[in-house]
Design a protein around this motif. Structure first.
Motif, PDB file in Angstrom:
ATOM      1  N   ARG A   1       1.017  -1.336   0.079  1.00 47.83           N
ATOM      2  CA  ARG A   1       0.015   0.206  -0.099  1.00 47.83           C
ATOM      3  C   ARG A   1       0.720   1.224   0.082  1.00 47.83           C
ATOM      4  N   LEU A   2       2.125   1.068  -0.010  1.00 49.32           N
ATOM      5  CA  LEU A   2       3.045   2.110   0.053  1.00 49.32           C
ATOM      6  C   LEU A   2       3.725   2.460  -1.233  1.00 49.32           C
ATOM      7  N   GLU A   3       3.737   3.841  -1.518  1.00 46.75           N
ATOM      8  CA  GLU A   3       4.371   4.239  -2.680  1.00 46.75           C
ATOM      9  C   GLU A   3       5.320   5.543  -2.532  1.00 46.75           C
ATOM     10  N   LEU A   4       6.685   5.276  -2.687  1.00 47.76           N
ATOM     11  CA  LEU A   4       7.521   6.300  -2.564  1.00 47.76           C
ATOM     12  C   LEU A   4       7.783   7.119  -3.848  1.00 47.76           C
ATOM     13  N   GLU A   5       7.762   8.502  -3.432  1.00 46.93           N
ATOM     14  CA  GLU A   5       7.847   9.404  -4.446  1.00 46.93           C
ATOM     15  C   GLU A   5       9.375  10.347  -4.604  1.00 46.93           C
ATOM     16  N   PHE A   6       9.856   9.988  -5.632  1.00 48.61           N
ATOM     17  CA  PHE A   6      11.137  10.804  -5.770  1.00 48.61           C
ATOM     18  C   PHE A   6      10.869  11.614  -6.978  1.00 48.61           C
ATOM     19  N   THR A   7      11.588  12.829  -7.053  1.00 53.60           N
ATOM     20  CA  THR A   7      11.375  13.650  -7.967  1.00 53.60           C
ATOM     21  C   THR A   7      12.551  13.109  -9.274  1.00 53.60           C
ATOM     22  N   GLU A   8      12.140  13.562 -10.409  1.00 51.95           N
ATOM     23  CA  GLU A   8      12.965  12.976 -11.512  1.00 51.95           C
ATOM     24  C   GLU A   8      14.541  13.013 -11.164  1.00 51.95           C
ATOM     25  N   GLY A   9      14.907  14.129 -10.916  1.00 50.76           N
ATOM     26  CA  GLY A   9      16.364  14.479 -10.600  1.00 50.76           C
ATOM     27  C   GLY A   9      17.073  13.585  -9.638  1.00 50.76           C
ATOM     28  N   THR A  10      16.183  13.412  -8.359  1.00 49.12           N
ATOM     29  CA  THR A  10      16.641  12.536  -7.331  1.00 49.12           C
ATOM     30  C   THR A  10      16.773  10.967  -7.643  1.00 49.12           C
ATOM     31  N   ALA A  11      15.571  10.756  -8.622  1.00 48.58           N
ATOM     32  CA  ALA A  11      15.694   9.258  -8.991  1.00 48.58           C
ATOM     33  C   ALA A  11      16.659   9.080  -9.870  1.00 48.58           C
ATOM     34  N   ILE A  12      17.104  10.123 -10.776  1.00 48.00           N
ATOM     35  CA  ILE A  12      17.775   9.497 -12.098  1.00 48.00           C
ATOM     36  C   ILE A  12      19.358   9.687 -11.611  1.00 48.00           C
TER      37      ILE A  12
ATOM     38  N   HIS B   1      18.907  -0.548  -3.823  1.00 45.72           N
ATOM     39  CA  HIS B   1      17.883  -0.641  -2.545  1.00 45.72           C
ATOM     40  C   HIS B   1      16.568  -0.409  -3.139  1.00 45.72           C
ATOM     41  N   LEU B   2      16.234   0.627  -4.369  1.00 41.41           N
ATOM     42  CA  LEU B   2      14.989   0.670  -4.656  1.00 41.41           C
ATOM     43  C   LEU B   2      14.256  -0.762  -5.294  1.00 41.41           C
ATOM     44  N   ALA B   3      15.070  -1.167  -5.971  1.00 45.51           N
ATOM     45  CA  ALA B   3      14.718  -2.692  -6.720  1.00 45.51           C
ATOM     46  C   ALA B   3      14.271  -3.533  -5.489  1.00 45.51           C
ATOM     47  N   ALA B   4      14.869  -3.381  -4.431  1.00 47.03           N
ATOM     48  CA  ALA B   4      14.569  -4.380  -3.229  1.00 47.03           C
ATOM     49  C   ALA B   4      13.307  -3.870  -2.886  1.00 47.03           C
ATOM     50  N   LEU B   5      13.016  -2.690  -2.494  1.00 48.93           N
ATOM     51  CA  LEU B   5      11.688  -2.299  -2.159  1.00 48.93           C
ATOM     52  C   LEU B   5      10.705  -2.484  -3.186  1.00 48.93           C
ATOM     53  N   ARG B   6      10.956  -2.406  -4.323  1.00 43.10           N
ATOM     54  CA  ARG B   6      10.012  -2.788  -5.349  1.00 43.10           C
ATOM     55  C   ARG B   6       9.466  -4.529  -5.225  1.00 43.10           C
ATOM     56  N   ALA B   7      10.520  -5.135  -5.012  1.00 45.27           N
ATOM     57  CA  ALA B   7      10.349  -6.644  -4.926  1.00 45.27           C
ATOM     58  C   ALA B   7       9.750  -6.961  -3.533  1.00 45.27           C
TER      59      ALA B   7
ATOM     60  N   GLY C   1       7.262  -5.157  -2.756  1.00 43.61           N
ATOM     61  CA  GLY C   1       5.763  -4.530  -2.980  1.00 43.61           C
ATOM     62  C   GLY C   1       5.567  -3.089  -3.082  1.00 43.61           C
ATOM     63  N   VAL C   2       6.421  -2.541  -2.741  1.00 48.66           N
ATOM     64  CA  VAL C   2       6.574  -1.174  -2.519  1.00 48.66           C
ATOM     65  C   VAL C   2       6.526  -0.378  -3.910  1.00 48.66           C
TER      66      VAL C   2
END
Length: 168
Positions: free
Chosen positions: A35-46, A55-61, A63-64
């Motif tokens: 039920r969680l979604e983390l929002e990163f600005t484009e610049g931060t994410a890229i 780390h983000l891929a682990a969170l996606r795995a 379910g985040v």
């Protein structure tokens, strides 16, 4: 309530402890990670390292959801976008607000929506603040809209009632 909870995450939050901190907070508040979604600005994410992407891929795995916020006004790097373990692309309001009056804005946003859909992202339009913009958005294959035409910010105690009134 069966809703997603989106959290804006700053560049300072992107470190090796993010997954553990998020997991602890989710357990403490009895919120499933799905039920969680983390929002990163484009610049931060890229502009983060391969380690951050892991780390983000682990969170996606786990379910985040991972959303790239304000897309289209930052440092759009298509190679980095391709590598980002994101699930959602949020098109910036500055591009969306002119959809009903600017054919250039409409062309850019249509292209961004098509790109997002082709990459498998959920596509969200930010800045839907008039009926005209909402009508223009309806002709595009976006998944969600945000903006004052839909609702103004609400106190937490009023959210459940608003959702029930607008369930259709």
């Amino acid at each position: 309530l069966d809703v997603k909870l989106s959290l804006n995450v700053s560049s300072a939050d992107l470190d090796a402890t993010l997954e553990a901190r998020l997991g602890a907070a989710a357990r403490r508040h009895a919120v499933p990670l799905a039920r969680l979604e983390l929002e990163f600005t484009e610049g931060t994410a890229i502009h983060h390292s391969d380690a951050t992407r892991c780390h983000l891929a682990a969170l996606r795995a786990a379910g985040v959801g991972i959303a790239i916020d304000d897309f289209g006004i930052g440092y759009s790097n298509l190679d980095a976008l391709r590598q980002m373990p994101a699930s959602c692309l949020k098109i910036d309001q500055s591009l969306v607000r002119g959809l009903d009056t600017s054919r250039h804005d409409a062309a850019i946003v249509r292209s961004m929506v098509a790109l997002g859909r082709e990459l498998g992202f959920r596509v969200v339009m930010e800045g839907v603040e008039t009926a005209g913009v909402l009508a223009a958005v309806r002709d595009m294959a976006c998944d969600e809209v945000q903006g004052f035409h839909i609702a103004h910010p609400l106190p937490a105690a009023e959210v459940a009632g608003w959702l029930h009134r607008h369930a259709a």
